[in-house]
Design a protein around this motif. Structure first.
Motif, PDB file in Angstrom:
ATOM      1  N   ASP A  50       0.790  -1.238   0.000  1.00 23.57           N
ATOM      2  CA  ASP A  50       0.000   0.000   0.000  1.00 23.57           C
ATOM      3  C   ASP A  50       0.823   1.289   0.000  1.00 23.57           C
ATOM      4  N   GLU A  51       2.129   1.210  -0.206  1.00 23.94           N
ATOM      5  CA  GLU A  51       2.918   2.440  -0.254  1.00 23.94           C
ATOM      6  C   GLU A  51       3.032   2.992  -1.671  1.00 23.94           C
ATOM      7  N   ASP A  52       2.829   2.125  -2.666  1.00 28.69           N
ATOM      8  CA  ASP A  52       2.835   2.534  -4.077  1.00 28.69           C
ATOM      9  C   ASP A  52       4.105   3.273  -4.480  1.00 28.69           C
ATOM     10  N   ILE A  53       5.244   2.848  -3.935  1.00 27.28           N
ATOM     11  CA  ILE A  53       6.508   3.471  -4.309  1.00 27.28           C
ATOM     12  C   ILE A  53       6.842   3.206  -5.772  1.00 27.28           C
TER      13      ILE A  53
END
Length: 232
Positions: A50-53
């Motif tokens: 869920d950090e979508d880096i």
């Protein structure tokens, strides 16, 4: 298009325990500029849930990659180590647009082939500034709205917008419908154009919001809701 709007991730796919930093991980990232999915590969150490880096990582390299690239691999520092143009890596969705000839509700609509539009720039996700031949052969600018994703909700919203805007009566605060846009092979409906009105948006917080504009919006909502029965 704003840089932060260009990419969005469909999440992380772990080929093993996500808590194991060595687990092979891949992320499908949609690029609104190139209108395709790019696979970003690495390990769970970099791609945390869920950090979508992956959006930030792809943004660093996207403008330097060949249009043929379908996947990239990065190390645990987010540095590029490999690219792939293998078609098997391509997760760009296929959208089964409806043929124009089968849509009775659009039978009396003017249409234009996509190849007749000249792309001038991206105004935002699913919205292009284009040029096409107008009356008397004079080029005119239009806004081309389309949906290239196979998400049911997005498809339904795009279809509703096309059909509603097409039949709305003239109103001073509604941008008029122009033409249905068809792809060139089977004349399937891929979007529509409207008149292009320059002037920017209200995204800039420094732009003063005039009371007159609020009055126009309220009158427009009343028109749609009370006179046409459209909830907005």
């Amino acid at each position: 298009m704003k840089p932060q709007d260009r990419f969005f991730s469909e999440g992380q796919c772990y080929f093993g325990p996500g808590e194991n930093p060595l687990t092979e991980t891949q992320c499908d990232v949609w690029d609104w500029d190139r209108l395709r999915m790019v696979k970003v590969k690495g390990t769970a150490k970099l791609f945390l849930p869920d950090e979508d880096i992956e959006n930030t990582i792809l943004a660093k390299f996207a403008d330097y990659l060949s249009p043929e690239v379908r996947a990239i691999t990065v190390d645990d520092n987010g540095l590029l180590v490999e690219v792939s143009a293998d078609p098997e890596e391509d997760d760009t969705p296929f959208v089964a647009y409806l043929p124009f000839s089968m849509i009775e509700s659009l039978a009396d609509s003017r249409a234009i082939q996509y190849s007749k539009l000249q792309e001038l720039g991206r105004l935002g996700p699913g919205l292009d500034l284009s040029s096409c031949e107008g009356e008397f052969g004079i080029p005119r600018k239009v806004a081309f709205k389309f949906n290239p994703l196979d998400k049911p909700l997005r498809l339904q919203m795009a279809w509703d917008e096309l059909n509603i805007l097409r039949i709305l009566p003239p109103h001073p605060n509604i941008v008029p419908f122009n033409r249905v846009v068809l792809e060139d092979v089977e004349s399937r409906v891929i979007g529509f154009t409207t008149k292009y009105i320059p002037g920017g948006t209200l995204d800039n917080p420094k732009t003063p919001f005039r009371f007159e504009w609020l009055q126009q919006l309220i009158r427009l909502v009343d028109f749609l809701n009370l006179e046409l029965g459209i909830m907005y």
